[in-house]
Design a protein around this motif. Structure first.
Motif, PDB file in Angstrom:
ATOM      1  N   UNK A 157       6.611  -0.988  -6.672  1.00  0.00           N
ATOM      2  CA  UNK A 157       5.707  -1.966  -6.083  1.00  0.00           C
ATOM      3  C   UNK A 157       5.085  -1.377  -4.828  1.00  0.00           C
ATOM      4  N   UNK A 158       3.758  -1.439  -4.740  1.00  0.00           N
ATOM      5  CA  UNK A 158       3.030  -0.920  -3.580  1.00  0.00           C
ATOM      6  C   UNK A 158       2.189  -2.051  -3.014  1.00  0.00           C
ATOM      7  N   UNK A 159       2.407  -2.383  -1.746  1.00  0.00           N
ATOM      8  CA  UNK A 159       1.670  -3.480  -1.115  1.00  0.00           C
ATOM      9  C   UNK A 159       0.585  -2.960  -0.193  1.00  0.00           C
ATOM     10  N   UNK A 160      -0.485  -3.731  -0.100  1.00  0.00           N
ATOM     11  CA  UNK A 160      -1.566  -3.415   0.832  1.00  0.00           C
ATOM     12  C   UNK A 160      -1.115  -3.762   2.241  1.00  0.00           C
ATOM     13  N   UNK A 161      -1.318  -2.813   3.166  1.00  0.00           N
ATOM     14  CA  UNK A 161      -0.909  -3.056   4.553  1.00  0.00           C
ATOM     15  C   UNK A 161      -2.090  -3.112   5.520  1.00  0.00           C
ATOM     16  N   UNK A 162      -3.286  -2.848   4.994  1.00  0.00           N
ATOM     17  CA  UNK A 162      -4.479  -2.886   5.838  1.00  0.00           C
ATOM     18  C   UNK A 162      -5.539  -3.740   5.154  1.00  0.00           C
ATOM     19  N   UNK A 163      -6.440  -4.294   5.956  1.00  0.00           N
ATOM     20  CA  UNK A 163      -7.510  -5.123   5.391  1.00  0.00           C
ATOM     21  C   UNK A 163      -8.376  -4.299   4.441  1.00  0.00           C
ATOM     22  N   UNK A 209      -8.225  -1.194   2.067  1.00  0.00           N
ATOM     23  CA  UNK A 209      -7.131  -0.421   1.470  1.00  0.00           C
ATOM     24  C   UNK A 209      -7.538   0.273   0.174  1.00  0.00           C
ATOM     25  N   UNK A 210      -8.259   1.407   0.271  1.00  0.00           N
ATOM     26  CA  UNK A 210      -8.589   2.170  -0.936  1.00  0.00           C
ATOM     27  C   UNK A 210      -7.343   2.673  -1.670  1.00  0.00           C
ATOM     28  N   UNK A 211      -6.233   2.870  -0.946  1.00  0.00           N
ATOM     29  CA  UNK A 211      -5.013   3.413  -1.566  1.00  0.00           C
ATOM     30  C   UNK A 211      -4.436   2.481  -2.622  1.00  0.00           C
ATOM     31  N   UNK A 212      -4.765   1.183  -2.536  1.00  0.00           N
ATOM     32  CA  UNK A 212      -4.323   0.240  -3.565  1.00  0.00           C
ATOM     33  C   UNK A 212      -5.520  -0.292  -4.360  1.00  0.00           C
ATOM     34  N   UNK A 217      -4.835  11.162  -6.965  1.00  0.00           N
ATOM     35  CA  UNK A 217      -3.970  11.479  -5.827  1.00  0.00           C
ATOM     36  C   UNK A 217      -3.269  10.261  -5.239  1.00  0.00           C
ATOM     37  N   UNK A 218      -3.799   9.056  -5.511  1.00  0.00           N
ATOM     38  CA  UNK A 218      -3.118   7.871  -4.993  1.00  0.00           C
ATOM     39  C   UNK A 218      -1.732   7.721  -5.614  1.00  0.00           C
ATOM     40  N   UNK A 219      -1.559   8.272  -6.819  1.00  0.00           N
ATOM     41  CA  UNK A 219      -0.271   8.147  -7.511  1.00  0.00           C
ATOM     42  C   UNK A 219       0.859   8.784  -6.714  1.00  0.00           C
ATOM     43  N   UNK A 220       0.583   9.902  -6.057  1.00  0.00           N
ATOM     44  CA  UNK A 220       1.612  10.546  -5.233  1.00  0.00           C
ATOM     45  C   UNK A 220       2.075   9.589  -4.147  1.00  0.00           C
ATOM     46  N   UNK A 221       1.117   8.939  -3.506  1.00  0.00           N
ATOM     47  CA  UNK A 221       1.449   7.960  -2.463  1.00  0.00           C
ATOM     48  C   UNK A 221       2.236   6.793  -3.044  1.00  0.00           C
ATOM     49  N   UNK A 222       1.850   6.322  -4.222  1.00  0.00           N
ATOM     50  CA  UNK A 222       2.554   5.197  -4.846  1.00  0.00           C
ATOM     51  C   UNK A 222       4.004   5.554  -5.147  1.00  0.00           C
ATOM     52  N   UNK A 247      -5.829  12.136   2.119  1.00  0.00           N
ATOM     53  CA  UNK A 247      -6.298  12.602   3.429  1.00  0.00           C
ATOM     54  C   UNK A 247      -6.016  14.097   3.579  1.00  0.00           C
ATOM     55  N   UNK A 248      -6.517  14.895   2.643  1.00  0.00           N
ATOM     56  CA  UNK A 248      -6.176  16.315   2.604  1.00  0.00           C
ATOM     57  C   UNK A 248      -6.646  17.056   3.857  1.00  0.00           C
ATOM     58  N   UNK A 249      -7.779  16.629   4.437  1.00  0.00           N
ATOM     59  CA  UNK A 249      -8.269  17.350   5.618  1.00  0.00           C
ATOM     60  C   UNK A 249      -7.388  17.097   6.829  1.00  0.00           C
ATOM     61  N   UNK A 250      -6.748  15.956   6.875  1.00  0.00           N
ATOM     62  CA  UNK A 250      -5.790  15.707   7.938  1.00  0.00           C
ATOM     63  C   UNK A 250      -4.586  16.635   7.799  1.00  0.00           C
ATOM     64  N   UNK A 251      -4.170  16.885   6.550  1.00  0.00           N
ATOM     65  CA  UNK A 251      -3.082  17.828   6.303  1.00  0.00           C
ATOM     66  C   UNK A 251      -3.500  19.242   6.710  1.00  0.00           C
ATOM     67  N   UNK A 252      -4.698  19.653   6.301  1.00  0.00           N
ATOM     68  CA  UNK A 252      -5.167  21.013   6.565  1.00  0.00           C
ATOM     69  C   UNK A 252      -5.339  21.260   8.058  1.00  0.00           C
TER      70      UNK A 252
END
Length: 289
Positions: free
Chosen positions: A23-29, A31-34, A84-89, A174-179
């Protein structure tokens, strides 16, 4: 929320083919991740008629999306990075059901990122990098600057993802944040292309030179997976045989460009074989020792 949604997944959890429910919940107004849903129910099954099924629901004043994904599709997403959202999920989702600790082992796999899997993902990203850069360079010299820009920026994305994988991490949305943390010099290339005050043709010209240098540095790393495959036999490989190798399935569409790059950089040599046509030779390929 979990109690409200239980009827959606409880019956599925009882099925033998179901490996896990998250289960993945939205935490921001915003939320592209969900996918802008309030909650995602992510169900992993061993086998299914359809590799990926999605259903949308409403309850109270909220929206829910239920994803049922078979194991083959999940592994493809993890390898290709095409969802890539699946990794986060998987990493951050709340585990509601876990058959024989499948989900926990999947989380461990993502966190540990096994060397063999990492090597293949690097090969895939490098092949895509070579293809995008070659196309961008050709378009630049033809004077199609906007199309060249599009390809070069995609090439930089593949270079960034390759760098993240090289350091043992799955590329995130957010790959550029990682890089920026891992290889700031690659991040600077991205900034120069997107933020410089120079005319677009000048920006691309500078990035072509910088990208060629970066590609040269990454060639040995990016070709290791292909090298391992090609060195499984002493004879040279036909291009068709390479394409048909099961390990090449995920990046054979970019294989031609990658082979030509490796020939240019003297990692691969061409072995010519005579054909029935006079003066016509069949090209085969070997990695140089």
């Amino acid at each position: 929320m979990e109690d409200i949604l239980r009827p959606l997944y409880q019956e599925r959890a009882s099925r033998e083919e179901t490996l896990g429910v998250l289960l993945v919940e939205k935490h921001k107004a915003f939320s592209p991740s969900t996918d802008h849903f309030d909650v995602i129910l992510f169900i992993i099954v061993e086998m299914a008629e359809s590799p990926w099924q999605v259903k949308h629901y409403e309850f109270e004043d909220k929206k829910a999306a239920l994803h049922v994904v078979n194991l083959q599709q999940l592994n493809e997403w993890l390898m290709l990075g095409s969802h890539r959202r699946v990794v986060d999920w998987v990493v951050n989702g709340k585990v509601l059901f876990d058959r024989n600790e499948f989900v926990e082992s999947l989380k461990t796999r993502i966190n540990d990122f096994p060397i063999a899997e990492r090597k293949k993902k690097i090969g895939i990203e490098f092949a895509k990098l070579v293809r995008r850069f070659s196309d961008g360079k050709e378009l630049y010299y033809a004077g199609h600057f906007l199309d060249a820009y599009n390809n070069i920026i995609h090439a930089l994305h593949h270079l960034a993802r390759l760098s993240v994988i090289e350091h043992g991490f799955y590329p995130e949305v957010t790959v550029w944040n990682q890089v920026k943390q891992i290889e700031p010099e690659i991040y600077k290339l991205y900034e120069e292309l997107t933020s410089s005050d120079e005319p677009i043709n000048k920006r691309i010209e500078l990035l072509i030179l910088a990208n060629e240098f970066s590609m040269s540095l990454k060639t040995e790393l990016g070709s290791r997976h292909l090298k391992d495959i090609m060195q499984t036999k002493t004879d040279a490989w036909s291009f068709f045989d390479l394409m048909e190798h099961p390990e090449m399935e995920d990046y054979k569409v970019d294989l031609g460009a990658m082979i030509e790059h490796l020939i240019e950089k003297e990692y691969v040599q061409v072995v010519r074989n005579e054909t029935k046509g006079k003066g016509i030779f069949h090209r085969t390929y070997q990695f140089k020792n």
